[in-house]
Design a protein around this motif. Sequence first.
Motif, PDB file in Angstrom:
ATOM      1  N   PRO A  21       5.632 -65.625  74.670  1.00  0.00           N
ATOM      2  CA  PRO A  21       6.991 -65.942  75.134  1.00  0.00           C
ATOM      3  C   PRO A  21       7.491 -67.253  74.524  1.00  0.00           C
ATOM      4  N   LEU A  22       8.812 -67.314  74.319  1.00  0.00           N
ATOM      5  CA  LEU A  22       9.426 -68.532  73.792  1.00  0.00           C
ATOM      6  C   LEU A  22       9.609 -69.551  74.907  1.00  0.00           C
ATOM      7  N   ASP A  23       9.507 -70.806  74.554  1.00  0.00           N
ATOM      8  CA  ASP A  23       9.758 -71.863  75.536  1.00  0.00           C
ATOM      9  C   ASP A  23      11.264 -72.007  75.738  1.00  0.00           C
ATOM     10  N   SER A  24      11.658 -72.842  76.698  1.00  0.00           N
ATOM     11  CA  SER A  24      13.078 -72.954  77.053  1.00  0.00           C
ATOM     12  C   SER A  24      13.914 -73.547  75.908  1.00  0.00           C
ATOM     13  N   GLN A  25      13.359 -74.473  75.146  1.00  0.00           N
ATOM     14  CA  GLN A  25      14.109 -75.059  74.037  1.00  0.00           C
ATOM     15  C   GLN A  25      14.413 -74.000  72.976  1.00  0.00           C
ATOM     16  N   ALA A  26      13.422 -73.231  72.594  1.00  0.00           N
ATOM     17  CA  ALA A  26      13.638 -72.185  71.586  1.00  0.00           C
ATOM     18  C   ALA A  26      14.609 -71.128  72.106  1.00  0.00           C
ATOM     19  N   GLU A  85      20.920 -66.493  61.056  1.00  0.00           N
ATOM     20  CA  GLU A  85      20.294 -65.168  61.046  1.00  0.00           C
ATOM     21  C   GLU A  85      18.797 -65.254  60.784  1.00  0.00           C
ATOM     22  N   GLN A  86      18.430 -66.065  59.797  1.00  0.00           N
ATOM     23  CA  GLN A  86      17.014 -66.192  59.459  1.00  0.00           C
ATOM     24  C   GLN A  86      16.252 -66.853  60.604  1.00  0.00           C
ATOM     25  N   GLY A  87      16.861 -67.827  61.238  1.00  0.00           N
ATOM     26  CA  GLY A  87      16.222 -68.490  62.372  1.00  0.00           C
ATOM     27  C   GLY A  87      16.023 -67.553  63.545  1.00  0.00           C
ATOM     28  N   LEU A  88      17.020 -66.719  63.805  1.00  0.00           N
ATOM     29  CA  LEU A  88      16.898 -65.743  64.891  1.00  0.00           C
ATOM     30  C   LEU A  88      15.790 -64.742  64.596  1.00  0.00           C
ATOM     31  N   TYR A  89      15.679 -64.361  63.348  1.00  0.00           N
ATOM     32  CA  TYR A  89      14.618 -63.434  62.960  1.00  0.00           C
ATOM     33  C   TYR A  89      13.243 -64.065  63.209  1.00  0.00           C
ATOM     34  N   ASP A  90      13.078 -65.321  62.785  1.00  0.00           N
ATOM     35  CA  ASP A  90      11.793 -65.995  62.989  1.00  0.00           C
ATOM     36  C   ASP A  90      11.473 -66.156  64.480  1.00  0.00           C
ATOM     37  N   LEU A  91      12.464 -66.445  65.281  1.00  0.00           N
ATOM     38  CA  LEU A  91      12.212 -66.565  66.721  1.00  0.00           C
ATOM     39  C   LEU A  91      11.847 -65.215  67.331  1.00  0.00           C
ATOM     40  N   ALA A  92      12.440 -64.158  66.807  1.00  0.00           N
ATOM     41  CA  ALA A  92      12.054 -62.821  67.279  1.00  0.00           C
ATOM     42  C   ALA A  92      10.608 -62.524  66.903  1.00  0.00           C
ATOM     43  N   LEU A  93      10.197 -62.952  65.711  1.00  0.00           N
ATOM     44  CA  LEU A  93       8.788 -62.784  65.313  1.00  0.00           C
ATOM     45  C   LEU A  93       7.869 -63.610  66.202  1.00  0.00           C
ATOM     46  N   ALA A  94       8.257 -64.841  66.471  1.00  0.00           N
ATOM     47  CA  ALA A  94       7.437 -65.717  67.325  1.00  0.00           C
ATOM     48  C   ALA A  94       7.267 -65.119  68.710  1.00  0.00           C
ATOM     49  N   GLU A  95       8.291 -64.458  69.182  1.00  0.00           N
ATOM     50  CA  GLU A  95       8.245 -63.861  70.525  1.00  0.00           C
ATOM     51  C   GLU A  95       7.263 -62.689  70.587  1.00  0.00           C
ATOM     52  N   ASP A 149      -2.936 -65.969  67.685  1.00  0.00           N
ATOM     53  CA  ASP A 149      -1.595 -65.658  68.170  1.00  0.00           C
ATOM     54  C   ASP A 149      -0.830 -66.937  68.507  1.00  0.00           C
ATOM     55  N   SER A 150      -1.509 -67.876  69.125  1.00  0.00           N
ATOM     56  CA  SER A 150      -0.882 -69.139  69.490  1.00  0.00           C
ATOM     57  C   SER A 150      -0.451 -69.913  68.246  1.00  0.00           C
ATOM     58  N   LEU A 151      -1.306 -69.959  67.245  1.00  0.00           N
ATOM     59  CA  LEU A 151      -0.962 -70.650  65.999  1.00  0.00           C
ATOM     60  C   LEU A 151       0.195 -69.968  65.278  1.00  0.00           C
ATOM     61  N   MET A 152       0.161 -68.650  65.218  1.00  0.00           N
ATOM     62  CA  MET A 152       1.258 -67.905  64.570  1.00  0.00           C
ATOM     63  C   MET A 152       2.577 -68.125  65.312  1.00  0.00           C
ATOM     64  N   ALA A 153       2.525 -68.060  66.650  1.00  0.00           N
ATOM     65  CA  ALA A 153       3.740 -68.250  67.450  1.00  0.00           C
ATOM     66  C   ALA A 153       4.324 -69.633  67.218  1.00  0.00           C
ATOM     67  N   ALA A 154       3.478 -70.658  67.212  1.00  0.00           N
ATOM     68  CA  ALA A 154       3.960 -72.028  67.017  1.00  0.00           C
ATOM     69  C   ALA A 154       4.548 -72.208  65.624  1.00  0.00           C
ATOM     70  N   ALA A 155       3.901 -71.662  64.614  1.00  0.00           N
ATOM     71  CA  ALA A 155       4.382 -71.823  63.242  1.00  0.00           C
ATOM     72  C   ALA A 155       5.709 -71.105  63.020  1.00  0.00           C
ATOM     73  N   VAL A 156       5.813 -69.874  63.485  1.00  0.00           N
ATOM     74  CA  VAL A 156       7.042 -69.102  63.277  1.00  0.00           C
ATOM     75  C   VAL A 156       8.173 -69.665  64.137  1.00  0.00           C
ATOM     76  N   ARG A 157       7.861 -70.150  65.342  1.00  0.00           N
ATOM     77  CA  ARG A 157       8.855 -70.787  66.211  1.00  0.00           C
ATOM     78  C   ARG A 157       9.420 -72.016  65.516  1.00  0.00           C
ATOM     79  N   ALA A 158       8.562 -72.874  64.999  1.00  0.00           N
ATOM     80  CA  ALA A 158       9.007 -74.102  64.324  1.00  0.00           C
ATOM     81  C   ALA A 158       9.875 -73.769  63.112  1.00  0.00           C
ATOM     82  N   ARG A 159       9.465 -72.777  62.345  1.00  0.00           N
ATOM     83  CA  ARG A 159      10.249 -72.384  61.179  1.00  0.00           C
ATOM     84  C   ARG A 159      11.610 -71.829  61.611  1.00  0.00           C
ATOM     85  N   GLY A 160      11.639 -71.047  62.683  1.00  0.00           N
ATOM     86  CA  GLY A 160      12.896 -70.493  63.184  1.00  0.00           C
ATOM     87  C   GLY A 160      13.856 -71.570  63.647  1.00  0.00           C
TER      88      GLY A 160
END
Length: 177
Positions: free
Chosen positions: A48-53, A34-44, A13-24
């Motif tokens: 939880p997302l960090d403050s920068q994301a 739009e695509q970035g928001l989608y990826d951040l929603a997937l990462a979430e 889960d941690s690896l998936m969250a980091a990868a999808v967050r970075a891509r977003g």
Amino acid sequence: RARDPNFRRAEADSLMAAAVRARGLQKIWSSQHEQGLYDLALAERFGPLDSQASAWRSSAAFYLYANSFFGVVWDQAAIYFSQLCSAGGWDSCSKYATAAMKYGDQLMEANDPCAAIGQYRASLDTRDNDVLRPTADHAEEACQTATTRPPTPTVTITPTFGLPVETLTPTPTTGGP
């Protein structure tokens, strides 16, 4: 995960969250909001997302909101893109200059040149535009003409010399005791 969904679940889960967050974030930074928001929603979904994301997600969402007014409701587009322009995000300064100019045009059509001046100045301060300068000058002239007070009529008094002449008329009397 296909064989055993619980095998090292936290690590996966941690690896998936980091990868999808970075891509977003990468997509948001390259103006694919739009695509970035989608990826951040997937990462979430993985954590939880960090403050920068979270901050970039909010900025991208606000940009999309402002962009929904662009070309449709110029006054709202100018308000929202001015906020984004002050932060220096994406092409928001260019869109702000265009929105302010178009809103100024609408104000001129509505016969409000004084309000149009502020929009034209904001547009020119954001992005130099030689085509807009004559229009802005015309708005200033129209505003000065519209706000110039009409001349106050002057009253001239013609002096007359001497006292006014009163004529006395006799009052009729009736006979009586």
